[in-house]
Design a protein around this motif. Structure first.
Motif, PDB file in Angstrom:
ATOM      1  N   VAL A   1      13.239   8.933  -5.104  1.00 20.91           N
ATOM      2  CA  VAL A   1      12.137   7.969  -5.072  1.00 20.91           C
ATOM      3  C   VAL A   1      12.248   7.003  -6.255  1.00 20.91           C
ATOM      4  O   VAL A   1      12.100   5.788  -6.122  1.00 20.91           O
ATOM      5  CB  VAL A   1      10.787   8.711  -5.084  1.00 20.91           C
ATOM      6  N   GLN A   2      12.568   7.588  -7.426  1.00 22.91           N
ATOM      7  CA  GLN A   2      12.667   6.773  -8.641  1.00 22.91           C
ATOM      8  C   GLN A   2      13.767   5.727  -8.497  1.00 22.91           C
ATOM      9  O   GLN A   2      13.590   4.546  -8.833  1.00 22.91           O
ATOM     10  CB  GLN A   2      12.957   7.680  -9.821  1.00 22.91           C
ATOM     11  N   VAL A   3      14.910   6.161  -8.011  1.00 24.77           N
ATOM     12  CA  VAL A   3      16.034   5.242  -7.837  1.00 24.77           C
ATOM     13  C   VAL A   3      15.644   4.087  -6.913  1.00 24.77           C
ATOM     14  O   VAL A   3      15.903   2.908  -7.201  1.00 24.77           O
ATOM     15  CB  VAL A   3      17.259   6.010  -7.275  1.00 24.77           C
ATOM     16  N   ALA A   4      14.961   4.473  -5.854  1.00 21.46           N
ATOM     17  CA  ALA A   4      14.554   3.454  -4.880  1.00 21.46           C
ATOM     18  C   ALA A   4      13.630   2.432  -5.540  1.00 21.46           C
ATOM     19  O   ALA A   4      13.755   1.214  -5.329  1.00 21.46           O
ATOM     20  CB  ALA A   4      13.856   4.124  -3.706  1.00 21.46           C
ATOM     21  N   LYS A   5      12.753   2.914  -6.378  1.00 21.22           N
ATOM     22  CA  LYS A   5      11.772   2.043  -7.026  1.00 21.22           C
ATOM     23  C   LYS A   5      12.488   1.075  -7.973  1.00 21.22           C
ATOM     24  O   LYS A   5      12.188  -0.138  -8.005  1.00 21.22           O
ATOM     25  CB  LYS A   5      10.803   2.919  -7.811  1.00 21.22           C
ATOM     26  N   LEU A   6      13.444   1.622  -8.741  1.00 25.01           N
ATOM     27  CA  LEU A   6      14.196   0.779  -9.695  1.00 25.01           C
ATOM     28  C   LEU A   6      14.927  -0.333  -8.950  1.00 25.01           C
ATOM     29  O   LEU A   6      14.925  -1.496  -9.363  1.00 25.01           O
ATOM     30  CB  LEU A   6      15.192   1.635 -10.471  1.00 25.01           C
ATOM     31  N   GLN A   7      15.523   0.068  -7.854  1.00 26.39           N
ATOM     32  CA  GLN A   7      16.261  -0.922  -7.063  1.00 26.39           C
ATOM     33  C   GLN A   7      15.336  -2.037  -6.586  1.00 26.39           C
ATOM     34  O   GLN A   7      15.668  -3.221  -6.649  1.00 26.39           O
ATOM     35  CB  GLN A   7      16.923  -0.239  -5.868  1.00 26.39           C
ATOM     36  N   GLU A   8      14.197  -1.627  -6.194  1.00 27.45           N
ATOM     37  CA  GLU A   8      13.219  -2.596  -5.686  1.00 27.45           C
ATOM     38  C   GLU A   8      12.845  -3.595  -6.781  1.00 27.45           C
ATOM     39  O   GLU A   8      12.787  -4.803  -6.561  1.00 27.45           O
ATOM     40  CB  GLU A   8      11.978  -1.849  -5.204  1.00 27.45           C
ATOM     41  N   ARG A   9      12.621  -3.024  -7.969  1.00 29.13           N
ATOM     42  CA  ARG A   9      12.229  -3.867  -9.088  1.00 29.13           C
ATOM     43  C   ARG A   9      13.327  -4.890  -9.406  1.00 29.13           C
ATOM     44  O   ARG A   9      13.078  -6.073  -9.638  1.00 29.13           O
ATOM     45  CB  ARG A   9      11.985  -2.977 -10.299  1.00 29.13           C
ATOM     46  N   GLN A  10      14.558  -4.367  -9.399  1.00 31.65           N
ATOM     47  CA  GLN A  10      15.710  -5.227  -9.695  1.00 31.65           C
ATOM     48  C   GLN A  10      15.763  -6.394  -8.701  1.00 31.65           C
ATOM     49  O   GLN A  10      15.988  -7.557  -9.063  1.00 31.65           O
ATOM     50  CB  GLN A  10      16.995  -4.390  -9.595  1.00 31.65           C
TER      51      GLN A  10
END
Lengths: 325, 382
Positions: free
Chosen positions: B268-277
Motif C-alpha cells: 500500500v505504501q509503495v502504491a501511495k509513493l508512486q501516486e505522489r510522484q
C-alpha cells in the motif's frame, strides 16, 4: 350436645369425604443439610438446590459423621409441626444429606426419614449455578417437571432411586413457598452407570411465522392471530439454569441410615482408590529404574567388568598388567 | 444368632423357628467340615462353608423382610411369609402391578444363581478372616460382593412409592421417557448434552399438554413478578459476562483484520509513493507549459487569463489587508514603546555592550579632562 354432635358428624363426614374423593394429596418435606468439612463449592451447590426446593428445610451442618442415624430424629423433630389431622395426605419426609470427605470428595445421602430406604451416591462433576454462566432463570419455588430416563425402570434399585428423586426434587402441590406456574424442568438421565442431572428453564415463545402462514391463507389475518393466542400452542425451548452434577450410586440400605444393605454397586471405585492407584503408579516408576540398575550391575559382573564381585576373568598373559609388571 | 431384637424373636416364635435347632444344625455342619478337613478335601469344604454362609444370610434377610411386612400391616395376623406377601398385593402400594413384582422375583432367583456361581470362583475378603492360614493359600479372594437383593428392593419401593397411576399429573409432575435415552459416547460433550436437552424438552411438551388437560396454569403471565432463583445481581453479572465475551470476540476480529492489513501495508505504501510522484511530475509539467506559454505571450496580455486560473487572478486583484495604506499608528507605537519579546534583562550588559568602546577615550583616562573649578571660582567667574 348439639355442638358435640356437630363436631362428631363433621369429623365423620370429613373422614368419609376423603375416600370418596379418591384423590390423595402428597405432602412431602425434605431436610437439607451437610456434614462438616465440605468445601465452599459443595456448600454453594447445596444452597442452589435448597433454593430449588421450597418444601425443603435447610439445617445447620451436622456434626458427627459416624452416627448418621441421628438424622432421623432430626427429621422427626421438624416433621412434628405438620398437621397429621387430614387423612388423605400422604406424608413423606426425606433427608438430603451431603457428606464431605477429606475436603474434596462429596457423597450424597438420600433417605426416607422414618424407615428407609437410604441411597448413598458419589457426586462428581458438580458445577454450581454461579460458576455456570447460564442465562436461564426460573421462579424461586416454582414446581419443576421431573423428566426421567426410561432406563430408570429397568432395574429395581434404579426404581428405588427414581422414587426417592421424585420425593426429594418433586415439589408437592400447594407447598408453602411454591409458585403456581411451571417454568423449569429437571432432567435425570442414566448414562455410563451414572445419573446425570440437569435443570432447564422452559422458554415459551410465539411460534415462528412459517407454519402460521398456511392458516392465514384460509382465514382472515386478525382472526387467525387471536386463535393462535388462545388455542395455538406456543413453541417451547429450553435454556439451562444450572446446577449440574453427576451421581454414582454406591449403596442402598433398607433402613434410614441403617439396616441391611440391599444393593451395592460393584463397579464403583472410590476416589481414594483412584488416587492411591495414581500414587502407586508414580512410585512404580522409581522401582522400575532401581531394578534396571541392579540388572545392569549383574550383567557387568557376569562379563567380569566389575572390580569387586561378579565373575573374575582368568588372567591372560597378554594383559597389560602382566606385560608391564 | 440368639442375640436378636425382640421383634425378630417374636416373629421367629410365630414362624416356629427354633434357634436351638438351627444351632445344632450348624454344629453338625461344623463337625462334618472338620472331619472332611482331616480327610484332606480342602477346596470342597471351603465351598461348603461359603454356601452355608449364604444360606444363613438368606434366612436372616427373609426374617427381616417378614418383620417389615409385619410393621406395615400392623395388627393383621400373618401366618406364613407367603400370606404376608399376598397381603402386600392386596393393599396395592404404588399401583405396581403384580406381574411386575412376579417378574422381579424371578430375576432375584436368577441373581441368586449367579451369586452362587461366583461363590465357586472366589470368596469375599470379609469371610477370609475366619479361615485358617493353610486354607487361605489356594483361594481367589475378590474385592466386593455384588449385593442386589431384588426382593428387598421391590419391597422398599412398594413401601415408599407414590400411587402415581392414581394421582393426577399435577400432583407428581414426573414424566418418564418412552424409550431409554442412549448416549453412545459419554465423553462427547455436545451430543450428550443434546440428548439431555431432547429428553427434557419432550418432557416439557408432554407435561404442558397434560397440565392443560387438567386445567392447571402453566405459563407464567407477563405481569406476574416474584423472586427468582437467580437474583438480579447474578443475572446482571451473567449479562456483563456475555457482553464482555461479545466485545472480546469483536476485538479479536478487529485485531485479525489489522494484522492482515499489516501484511499488505508495504504494498500500500509503495502504491501511495508512486501516486505522489506521479502528481508531482504532473504539476511540474504544467508549470513548464505555463512558462513556455508566458514567454510566448509576453506582449499579448490577453493570454494571461488563460494561463492562470481565473479565480486566482480575481483573488490577487482584491486589495489585501497588508497592502492597505493607513495611518499605521500601531506600528509607530510599537516602535516607541516596544511590543513583544521579553522585557527582562533588556538593560543589563552583555558581550556586545561591554565590547562597545564608543564612550571610551584615553585622554579622559589620564586625567586630561578639565576639572571642575571650585565654588568660589565659579562664583567669581559669573
Amino acid at each position: 350436645m348439639a355442638s358435640v354432635y356437630k363436631t362428631l358428624s363433621g369429623t365423620n363426614g370429613r373422614k368419609e369425604d376423603a375416600p370418596t374423593d379418591g384423590i390423595k394429596r402428597i405432602k412431602q418435606r425434605v431436610l437439607i443439610l451437610s456434614s462438616r468439612g465440605i468445601t465452599s463449592r459443595h456448600r454453594h451447590l447445596l444452597n442452589d438446590l435448597a433454593s430449588l426446593l421450597p418444601h425443603g428445610r435447610k439445617d445447620a451442618k451436622f456434626d458427627t459423621k459416624s452416627k448418621l442415624y441421628q438424622l432421623n430424629e432430626l427429621a422427626e423433630l421438624y416433621n412434628t409441626n405438620s398437621s397429621v389431622r387430614e387423612e388423605p395426605l400422604i406424608q413423606k419426609s426425606s433427608i438430603f444429606y451431603f457428606e464431605g470427605r477429606k475436603g474434596k470428595d462429596l457423597y450424597l445421602w438420600m433417605s426416607k426419614a422414618p424407615n428407609g430406604p437410604t441411597v448413598k451416591m458419589h457426586m462428581q462433576n458438580l458445577h454450581t449455578m454461579e460458576e455456570l454462566h447460564f442465562t436461564g432463570n426460573c421462579l424461586k419455588g416454582s414446581r419443576p417437571i421431573l423428566s426421567f430416563d426410561a432406563s430408570f425402570d429397568k432395574e429395581p434399585y434404579l426404581r428405588v432411586i427414581k422414587e426417592i428423586f421424585l420425593h426429594i426434587f418433586g415439589v408437592p402441590k400447594g407447598a408453602r413457598k411454591s409458585k403456581p406456574f411451571i417454568d423449569h424442568v429437571m432432567g435425570f438421565t442414566l448414562a455410563d452407570g451414572k445419573i446425570w442431572i440437569r435443570n432447564y428453564q422452559i422458554n415459551e415463545s410465539e411460534p415462528s411465522k412459517v407454519p402460521s402462514s398456511t392458516d392465514a391463507d384460509s382465514e382472515p389475518k386478525p382472526k387467525s392471530k387471536s386463535s393462535s393466542s388462545q388455542g395455538k400452542e406456543t413453541e417451547i425451548s429450553l435454556v439451562e439454569i444450572g446446577p449440574r452434577f453427576v451421581l454414582t450410586p454406591i449403596v442402598i440400605q433398607e433402613g434410614s441410615f441403617g439396616g441391611p444393605i440391599i444393593y451395592e454397586n460393584k463397579e464403583f471405585v472410590s476416589p481414594n482408590q483412584v488416587r492411591s492407584d495414581i500414587r502407586q503408579k508414580k512410585a512404580g516408576r522409581y522401582g522400575q529404574r532401581a531394578e534396571q540398575g541392579i540388572e545392569r550391575l549383574a550383567k557387568k559382573g557376569e562379563l567380569g567388568l566389575r572390580t569387586s564381585g561378579g565373575r573374575t576373568m582368568p588372567v591372560d598373559e597378554l594383559d597389560t598388567a602382566m606385560l608391564f609388571a | 444368632m440368639v442375640t436378636k431384637s425382640k421383634l425378630k424373636m417374636a416373629l421367629a416364635a410365630e414362624k416356629s423357628i427354633d434357634f436351638n435347632k438351627l444351632k445344632l444344625k450348624k454344629k453338625e455342619k461344623a463337625a462334618k467340615k472338620s472331619k472332611s478337613k482331616k480327610g484332606g478335601e480342602l477346596p470342597g469344604s471351603e465351598k461348603k462353608q461359603g454356601d452355608e454362609e449364604w444360606e444363613d444370610l438368606d434366612e436372616t434377610s427373609e426374617i427381616d423382610e417378614a418383620s417389615e411386612v409385619e410393621g406395615e400391616l400392623g395388627d393383621e395376623d400373618s401366618g406364613s411369609e407367603e400370606e404376608s406377601v399376598d397381603g402386600l398385593n392386596h393393599i396395592d402400594f404404588a399401583g405396581i402391578d403384580e406381574s411386575d413384582s412376579d417378574s422381579s422375583v424371578g430375576d432375584n432367583d436368577q441373581d441368586n444363581d449367579l451369586e452362587n456361581d461366583e461363590d465357586e470362583e472366589g470368596i469375599p475378603i470379609s469371610d477370609l478372616e475366619d479361615l485358617d492360614e493353610e486354607d487361605k493359600e489356594d483361594i481367589i479372594p475378590y474385592q466386593r460382593l455384588t449385593i442386589n437383593n431384588t426382593v428387598a428392593l421391590t419391597a422398599a419401593l412398594k413401601r415408599i412409592a407414590f400411587p402415581i397411576a392414581k394421582l393426577p399429573f399435577s400432583e407428581h409432575h414426573s414424566i418418564t421417557t418412552s424409550e431409554p435415552v442412549t448416549i453412545p459416547d459419554v465423553s462427547d460433550d455436545l451430543n450428550r448434552e443434546l440428548a439431555f436437552y431432547a429428553q427434557s424438552l419432550s418432557a416439557a411438551q408432554a407435561a404442558r399438554k397434560l397440565l392443560k388437560a387438567e386445567g392447571v396454569p402453566f405459563t407464567r403471565p407477563t405481569d406476574y413478578f416474584a423472586e427468582m432463583v437467580k437474583a438480579d445481581e447474578h443475572m446482571a453479572k451473567i449479562k456483563a459476562k456475555l457482553i464482555d465475551e461479545a466485545a472480546g470476540k469483536k476485538a479479536s476480529a478487529e485485531a485479525r483484520k489489522q494484522r492482515d492489513l499489516k501484511k499488505f501495508g508495504k504494498q500500500v505504501q509503495v502504491a501511495k509513493l508512486q501516486e505522489r510522484q506521479k502528481e508531482r511530475t504532473q504539476t511540474l509539467e504544467k508549470i513548464k507549459v505555463m512558462k513556455r506559454k508566458r514567454q510566448g505571450a509576453d506582449n499579448e496580455t490577453t493570454n494571461e487569463a488563460d494561463i492562470f486560473d481565473v479565480a486566482l487572478d480575481e483573488e490577487s486583484a482584491k486589495p489585501s489587508r497588508k497592502d492597505r495604506v493607513g495611518p499605521n499608528k500601531r506600528q509607530k507605537k510599537d516602535e516607541k514603546f516596544g511590543f513583544g519579546g521579553k522585557k527582562k534583562f533588556k538593560k543589563s550588559g552583555d558581550a556586545m555592550s561591554s565590547g562597545d568602546l564608543k564612550g571610551f577615550s584615553s585622554k579622559k583616562m589620564k586625567g586630561g579632562a578639565a576639572k571642575r573649578p571650585g565654588k568660589a571660582r565659579r562664583a567669581s567667574n559669573k
